[in-house]
Design a protein around this motif. Structure first.
Motif, PDB file in Angstrom:
ATOM      1  N   LEU A 135       0.837  -1.195   0.000  1.00  0.00           N
ATOM      2  CA  LEU A 135       0.000   0.000   0.000  1.00  0.00           C
ATOM      3  C   LEU A 135       0.881   1.258   0.000  1.00  0.00           C
ATOM      4  CD1 LEU A 135      -2.705  -1.107   2.589  1.00  0.00           C
ATOM      5  CD2 LEU A 135      -2.893  -1.062   0.087  1.00  0.00           C
ATOM      6  N   PRO A 136       0.307   2.408  -0.390  1.00  0.00           N
ATOM      7  CA  PRO A 136       1.091   3.641  -0.478  1.00  0.00           C
ATOM      8  C   PRO A 136       1.592   4.128   0.883  1.00  0.00           C
ATOM      9  CG  PRO A 136      -0.920   3.822  -1.778  1.00  0.00           C
ATOM     10  CD  PRO A 136      -1.055   2.573  -0.951  1.00  0.00           C
ATOM     11  N   LEU A 137       2.666   4.899   0.840  1.00  0.00           N
ATOM     12  CA  LEU A 137       3.256   5.535   2.008  1.00  0.00           C
ATOM     13  C   LEU A 137       3.361   7.025   1.737  1.00  0.00           C
ATOM     14  CD1 LEU A 137       4.826   5.420   4.736  1.00  0.00           C
ATOM     15  CD2 LEU A 137       6.903   5.093   3.378  1.00  0.00           C
ATOM     16  N   SER A 138       2.753   7.848   2.617  1.00  0.00           N
ATOM     17  CA  SER A 138       2.755   9.300   2.423  1.00  0.00           C
ATOM     18  C   SER A 138       3.150   9.974   3.729  1.00  0.00           C
ATOM     19  CB  SER A 138       1.364   9.779   1.974  1.00  0.00           C
ATOM     20  OG  SER A 138       1.367  11.148   1.710  1.00  0.00           O
ATOM     21  N   LEU A 139       4.293  10.691   3.731  1.00  0.00           N
ATOM     22  CA  LEU A 139       4.839  11.294   4.941  1.00  0.00           C
ATOM     23  C   LEU A 139       5.142  12.770   4.677  1.00  0.00           C
ATOM     24  CD1 LEU A 139       7.483   8.537   5.832  1.00  0.00           C
ATOM     25  CD2 LEU A 139       5.112   8.684   6.635  1.00  0.00           C
ATOM     26  N   SER A 140       4.823  13.624   5.633  1.00  0.00           N
ATOM     27  CA  SER A 140       5.159  15.039   5.512  1.00  0.00           C
ATOM     28  C   SER A 140       5.635  15.568   6.861  1.00  0.00           C
ATOM     29  CB  SER A 140       3.965  15.856   5.026  1.00  0.00           C
ATOM     30  OG  SER A 140       2.864  15.728   5.905  1.00  0.00           O
ATOM     31  N   GLY A 141       6.672  16.389   6.823  1.00  0.00           N
ATOM     32  CA  GLY A 141       7.213  16.987   8.028  1.00  0.00           C
ATOM     33  C   GLY A 141       7.434  18.469   7.838  1.00  0.00           C
ATOM     34  N   TYR A 142       6.953  19.280   8.814  1.00  0.00           N
ATOM     35  CA  TYR A 142       7.076  20.736   8.799  1.00  0.00           C
ATOM     36  C   TYR A 142       7.825  21.150  10.058  1.00  0.00           C
ATOM     37  CZ  TYR A 142       3.185  20.219   5.501  1.00  0.00           C
ATOM     38  OH  TYR A 142       2.383  19.840   4.454  1.00  0.00           O
ATOM     39  N   GLN A 143       8.896  21.914   9.889  1.00  0.00           N
ATOM     40  CA  GLN A 143       9.734  22.309  11.012  1.00  0.00           C
ATOM     41  C   GLN A 143       9.919  23.827  10.977  1.00  0.00           C
ATOM     42  OE1 GLN A 143      13.225  19.801  12.131  1.00  0.00           O
ATOM     43  NE2 GLN A 143      14.398  21.650  11.600  1.00  0.00           N
ATOM     44  N   ILE A 144       9.495  24.517  12.038  1.00  0.00           N
ATOM     45  CA  ILE A 144       9.465  25.978  12.058  1.00  0.00           C
ATOM     46  C   ILE A 144      10.222  26.480  13.277  1.00  0.00           C
ATOM     47  CG2 ILE A 144       7.992  28.020  12.082  1.00  0.00           C
ATOM     48  CD1 ILE A 144       5.738  26.207  10.979  1.00  0.00           C
ATOM     49  N   GLY A 145      11.280  27.238  13.024  1.00  0.00           N
ATOM     50  CA  GLY A 145      12.033  27.819  14.131  1.00  0.00           C
ATOM     51  C   GLY A 145      11.282  28.974  14.764  1.00  0.00           C
ATOM     52  N   GLY A 146      11.478  29.185  16.055  1.00  0.00           N
ATOM     53  CA  GLY A 146      10.808  30.271  16.757  1.00  0.00           C
ATOM     54  C   GLY A 146      11.376  31.632  16.398  1.00  0.00           C
ATOM     55  N   ASP A 147      10.536  32.665  16.503  1.00  0.00           N
ATOM     56  CA  ASP A 147      10.962  34.040  16.250  1.00  0.00           C
ATOM     57  C   ASP A 147      11.714  34.593  17.462  1.00  0.00           C
ATOM     58  OD1 ASP A 147       9.581  33.836  13.871  1.00  0.00           O
ATOM     59  OD2 ASP A 147       7.809  34.904  14.615  1.00  0.00           O
ATOM     60  N   GLY A 148      12.668  35.478  17.188  1.00  0.00           N
ATOM     61  CA  GLY A 148      13.360  36.147  18.280  1.00  0.00           C
ATOM     62  C   GLY A 148      12.479  37.208  18.914  1.00  0.00           C
ATOM     63  N   GLY A 149      12.702  37.495  20.199  1.00  0.00           N
ATOM     64  CA  GLY A 149      11.926  38.503  20.895  1.00  0.00           C
ATOM     65  C   GLY A 149      12.376  39.919  20.547  1.00  0.00           C
ATOM     66  N   ASP A 150      11.469  40.872  20.609  1.00  0.00           N
ATOM     67  CA  ASP A 150      11.773  42.270  20.311  1.00  0.00           C
ATOM     68  C   ASP A 150      12.539  42.910  21.473  1.00  0.00           C
ATOM     69  OD1 ASP A 150      10.384  42.005  17.926  1.00  0.00           O
ATOM     70  OD2 ASP A 150       8.488  42.697  18.791  1.00  0.00           O
ATOM     71  N   GLY A 151      13.337  43.922  21.135  1.00  0.00           N
ATOM     72  CA  GLY A 151      14.074  44.672  22.150  1.00  0.00           C
ATOM     73  C   GLY A 151      13.648  46.133  22.164  1.00  0.00           C
ATOM     74  N   PHE A 152      13.459  46.694  23.375  1.00  0.00           N
ATOM     75  CA  PHE A 152      13.020  48.077  23.525  1.00  0.00           C
ATOM     76  C   PHE A 152      13.978  48.836  24.443  1.00  0.00           C
ATOM     77  CE2 PHE A 152       9.276  45.490  22.647  1.00  0.00           C
ATOM     78  CZ  PHE A 152       8.679  46.185  21.602  1.00  0.00           C
ATOM     79  N   LEU A 153      13.951  50.156  24.341  1.00  0.00           N
ATOM     80  CA  LEU A 153      14.739  51.030  25.218  1.00  0.00           C
ATOM     81  C   LEU A 153      16.222  50.680  25.164  1.00  0.00           C
ATOM     82  CD1 LEU A 153      12.337  51.037  28.308  1.00  0.00           C
ATOM     83  CD2 LEU A 153      12.486  52.725  26.461  1.00  0.00           C
ATOM     84  N   GLY A 154      16.714  50.411  23.916  1.00  0.00           N
ATOM     85  CA  GLY A 154      18.124  50.114  23.727  1.00  0.00           C
ATOM     86  C   GLY A 154      18.464  48.644  23.713  1.00  0.00           C
ATOM     87  N   ALA A 155      17.526  47.765  24.015  1.00  0.00           N
ATOM     88  CA  ALA A 155      17.805  46.326  24.017  1.00  0.00           C
ATOM     89  C   ALA A 155      17.888  45.798  22.592  1.00  0.00           C
ATOM     90  CB  ALA A 155      16.725  45.577  24.790  1.00  0.00           C
TER      91      ALA A 155
END
Length: 881
Positions: free
Chosen positions: A143-163
């Motif tokens: 029988l058929p074999l169907s595989l999918s993988g999605y990999q998403i890296g996290g976003d970096g946090g914002d910096g304020f007041l000079g960060a």
């Protein structure tokens, strides 16, 4: 099944692309890590998000998702103005199992947590969480074999007041989605990098790189569909004058397949570079550019097949192509500073393939757009694009007109330049491009059709506003960039397009890109050879209260020599010059005026040469523009061709046209009736016919002996050039005929067979006949009545023993639009002394040794309707007319 943590909500997700229907109705499963704690007054940094892991994937048909926890934001109040954000939690899904009972359909997604916000100098936003995916499934049934993988890296946090902003997580997938089956096998792998965090006063975070690599050695699956996608993250934005945007992530995607058994193989490879970070603060006193360049993209596919049925693309699928595409990221927008904005990302797409039976591939690279500059500097340059393809076919399947097959298409598009918004600045230039394609067929099958096409376009220049100049379009040069080998039908297409010039508001528009095509083919194998070359000049730049620019040049030279007996040869060369730009102005009385610049110069030449026993030898050349030159020639080295055609068209004005046919006798017993020579110099126009002259050769039909037509053709011009309303325009053209042995005791005659007059703007007509470098006749006719009276009788060139060469030249002077004159003519032979009708004899007048071959200057002919729609000319495959 084991989990670190199961979320209270069940999320239904669908990732059905390229997947077969699920065999079971199962709920989607999501595992989430807890978010990190926010900073408090006694601990200002945000807490890290928790990890989320899936360690078993036993259920076919169920989408699984692991989501890392978000990093906590730093604490801040009126007294405490500092603290770093927490890092996002990691996410992973890993398993390795064997499935026996039913069809396997499995989709898995991992998403790293986003980093938390940071506040204060020397602090940093949290880094995005890393995502990890790996699963390997063995399907033991049929029988058929169907595989999918999605990999998403996290976003970096914002910096304020000079960060500073946090970095987006990179996403790396190396053989992350693997499977083994004996039936159909479908593998899909997609890696996405996280976006960098923005910053107010510091360095913004970098976008995460993306890597998706798949290497397969298939020895069991009956068919394969394999996909690899890489999407890089964008750099973080700079949100004030002291900040610097983050760098964009780069993307790499590749598939390497070695196959011995699959009857069908289709692969999709795509890489997308991240966009550069924007510099969002508009300040008048800033001297640096805070935006960043676009990320690079690299996509590569390699398919090697072994065996008598391996590696084919499917004949009956809607899109039976292997697809490789790379897109460079766009540069960020610069809002301050005096320096130049950044460049678009580069794109590279590569394909190497082999297949038994049939196969098709499409390879595309597109450079990223250069950055806009909203401050005082220049726009960024468009990204470089490079695409290459190489396809080998073993015993290819015969062509089926209903399906695309045995085809390689390679395209490269330079990125567009960025816009500029200040007086004295210049918009970015378009990016350069490079493309090549090679196709070959090996084996005993001869009734197949293979084709290779290359399309290369220079990037368009950016637009200039508020007095800025427009950017230049990039040139596009193709020199023998496409080639192929086969014993069947071979089609080669090579097209270059210059980039459009950028427009300007109050300044000077950019320079249009030129297009140059050179294609020389020498072939001894193909039974039918179709070769097309096209050069398309870039559009000139428009100007509003400024200076518009002329269109780009178009130069196309195509020559083909076939030494295979019985081969058919068709050659086409097309060179439409770019239209000139339009300038607009108004005076104090609000009177508006428009002016159109000229198009670029154009030149097209086509030459087709074949060996004996030819079916068809055809050469077509078309050069269109305000100034153009078209040259076409057809040559056959034996006298058994069914058809020998040469046609040249082009030029709106001040143009040069020539058409020639050449037949070289390979047999001493040559009979002129065996060959039909046709050399055409023609124009195209939708004009009202005001008069028509009947055939001037009809009286030969009453001659005492039959005559034989050995060559015919046509010439003429039709004027639609606006400038011709005010001053006469000259069009000149010529046709060159080289006849083989016309037989002892035969006379050669020339006469008109038909003519058509358009309008009333005829001014004069010059005509000449030259034979073997000796002038037979030359005269200028001041009226159409004089011309018609002269050709009431055909011209006799006298007795011709052996081979001879005759040149026909004509020049028309026209005044006013919608005027023209077209004429058809023929060469005939008859036994000497047997023509009883009226005949005008012409005698030889030897030309000086230094005289040119054609006694009338070669010039433009015909007209092409002028379109002022200011858009880039779309690409269309050239076709024979």
């Amino acid at each position: 099944m084991k989990y670190l943590q199961l979320s209270s909500s069940v999320i239904a997700l669908s990732f059905g692309l390229l997947l077969a229907p699920s065999t079971a109705s199962l709920a989607a499963t999501t595992v989430s890590g807890a978010a990190g704690d926010a900073g408090i007054s006694t601990a200002t940094n945000g807490g890290d998000g928790q990890d989320a892991n899936i360690t078993e994937l036993p259920l076919s048909g169920s989408p699984y998702t692991a989501i890392g926890g978000a990093g906590g934001d730093a604490y801040t109040d009126e007294e405490t103005l500092f603290g770093s954000g927490g890092n996002g939690g990691a996410a992973s899904a890993q398993d390795h199992f064997t499935h026996e009972g039913s069809e396997t359909v499995l989709s898995v997604t991992t998403i790293g947590g986003n980093g938390g916000q940071a506040f204060g100098i020397n602090e940093i936003g949290g880094a995005g969480g890393v995502a990890t995916t790996f699963f390997d499934v063995t399907q033991t049934n049929l029988l058929p074999l169907s595989l999918s993988g999605y990999q998403i890296g996290g976003d970096g946090g914002d910096g304020f007041l000079g960060a500073a902003g946090g970095n987006g997580a990179s996403s790396m997938m190396l053989n992350a989605v693997m499977g083994t089956a004996t039936a159909d096998e479908d593998l899909y792998q997609e890696a996405t990098g996280g976006h960098g965090g923005s910053s107010a006063g510091g360095l913004a975070g970098s976008g995460g790189d993306a890597r998706s690599i798949l290497t397969l050695d298939n020895k069991t699956a009956s068919s394969l569909i394999v996909s690899s996608i890489a999407n890089a993250g964008s750099g973080g934005d700079a949100m004030d004058a002291a900040a610097v945007a983050g760098s964009a992530g780069d993307a790499v995607s590749s598939i390497s397949i070695t196959d011995t058994v699959a009857s069908s193989v289709r692969a999709l490879v795509r890489a997308v570079g991240g966009d550069g970070g924007d510099d969002e603060f508009l300040g008048e006193d800033e001297f640096f550019v805070g935006a960043t360049k676009g990320g690079d993209a690299h996509a590569e596919l390699m398919i090697q097949t072994f065996g008598t049925s391996a590696g084919r693309t499917s004949l009956y699928e809607p899109y039976p192509f292997n697809v490789v595409s790379a897109f460079g990221g766009g540069a960020g927008t610069s809002s301050d500073g005096f320096g130049a904005a950044m460049d678009g990302g580069a794109a590279t797409a590569l394909y190497t393939g082999s297949a038994y039976g049939l196969s098709a591939a499409r390879v595309t690279a597109e450079g990223g757009a250069g950055g806009d500059h909203l401050g005082f500097g220049d726009g960024g340059t468009g990204g470089f694009a490079e695409a290459h393809g190489d396809l080998t076919l073993y015993d290819p399947t015969p062509q089926d007109s209903f399906f695309v097959q045995n085809e390689l298409i390679v395209q490269a598009f330079g990125g567009s330049g960025g816009d500029a918004y200040a007086e004295g600045a210049k918009a970015g230039n378009g990016g350069e491009s490079l493309a090549t394609a090679v196709i070959s067929a090996v084996g005993s099958v001869t009734d197949h059709h293979i084709s290779a096409s290359v399309y290369q376009a220079g990037g368009s220049g950016g637009n200039g506003y508020y007095g800025a100049d427009g950017g230049d379009g990039a040139d596009s040069v193709l020199d023998n960039a496409v080639s192929g080998t086969t014993s069947g039908v071979l089609t080669l297409v090579q097209t270059a397009q210059g980039g459009a010039a950028g427009a300007s508001e109050g300044g000077t528009a950019g320079v249009a890109g030129n297009a140059l095509v050179t294609l020389s083919v020498a072939d001894m194998y193909a039974s039918e050879l179709n070769v097309y070359g096209e050069a398309i000049g870039g559009l000139g730049g428009d100007a509003d209260l400024g200076v518009a620019t002329v269109g780009g040049q178009a130069l196309s030279d195509v020559s083909v020599i076939s030494t295979r007996l019985g081969a058919t040869v068709r050659v086409s060369s097309n060179a439409p010059a770019g239209y000139g730009g339009m300038s607009y102005s108004s005076d104090s009385d609000d009177d508006e005026s428009y002016f159109f610049e000229r198009s670029g110069t154009s030149h097209a030449s086509a030459s087709a040469t074949g060996a004996g026993f030819q079916n068809v030898i055809e050469a077509y050349a078309v050069a269109s523009g305000d100034t153009g030159q078209s040259e076409a020639s057809s040559t056959v080295t034996d006298l058994n061709a069914n058809k020998l055609i040469t046609k040249a068209s082009g030029g709106l004005a001040d143009s040069t046209l020539s058409a020639s046919t050449l037949a070289v006798a390979g047999l001493s017993s040559y009979q002129s009736a065996a060959l039909s020579n046709m050399g055409h110099v023609s124009s195209i126009g939708n004009l009202t016919v005001s008069a028509q002259t009947p055939s001037k050769l009809s009286q030969l039909g009453t001659a005492s002996a039959d005559f034989t037509v050995v060559g015919d053709g046509g010439m003429g011009a039709a004027n639609n050039e606006e400038s011709a309303q005010f001053e006469p325009v000259t069009y000149s053209m010529s046709a060159d005929y080289s006849f083989a042995d016309l037989g002892m005791g035969n006379d050669l005659l020339f006469g008109l067979t038909d003519s058509t007059l358009y309008g009333t703007g005829f001014q004069s007509l010059s005509f000449s006949l030259t034979q073997d470098n000796s002038l037979l006749y030359s005269n200028t006719f001041a009226s159409m009545d004089d011309w018609n009276a002269f050709f009431e009788s055909p011209l006799s060139l006298g007795s011709v023993d052996g081979a001879t060469r005759v040149q026909v030249a004509m020049s028309e002077v026209l005044l006013g639009i919608d005027n023209g004159y077209l004429v058809d003519f023929a060469f005939v032979t008859a036994p000497s002394g047997t023509i009883t009708g009226a005949v005008t004899s012409v005698s030889n007048v030897p030309l000086p040794a230094a005289a040119p071959l054609f006694v009338i200057a070669l010039g433009g002919l015909g007209f092409w309707g002028r379109c002022r729609n200011k858009r880039e000319m779309p690409y269309t495959n050239p076709s024979m007319n």
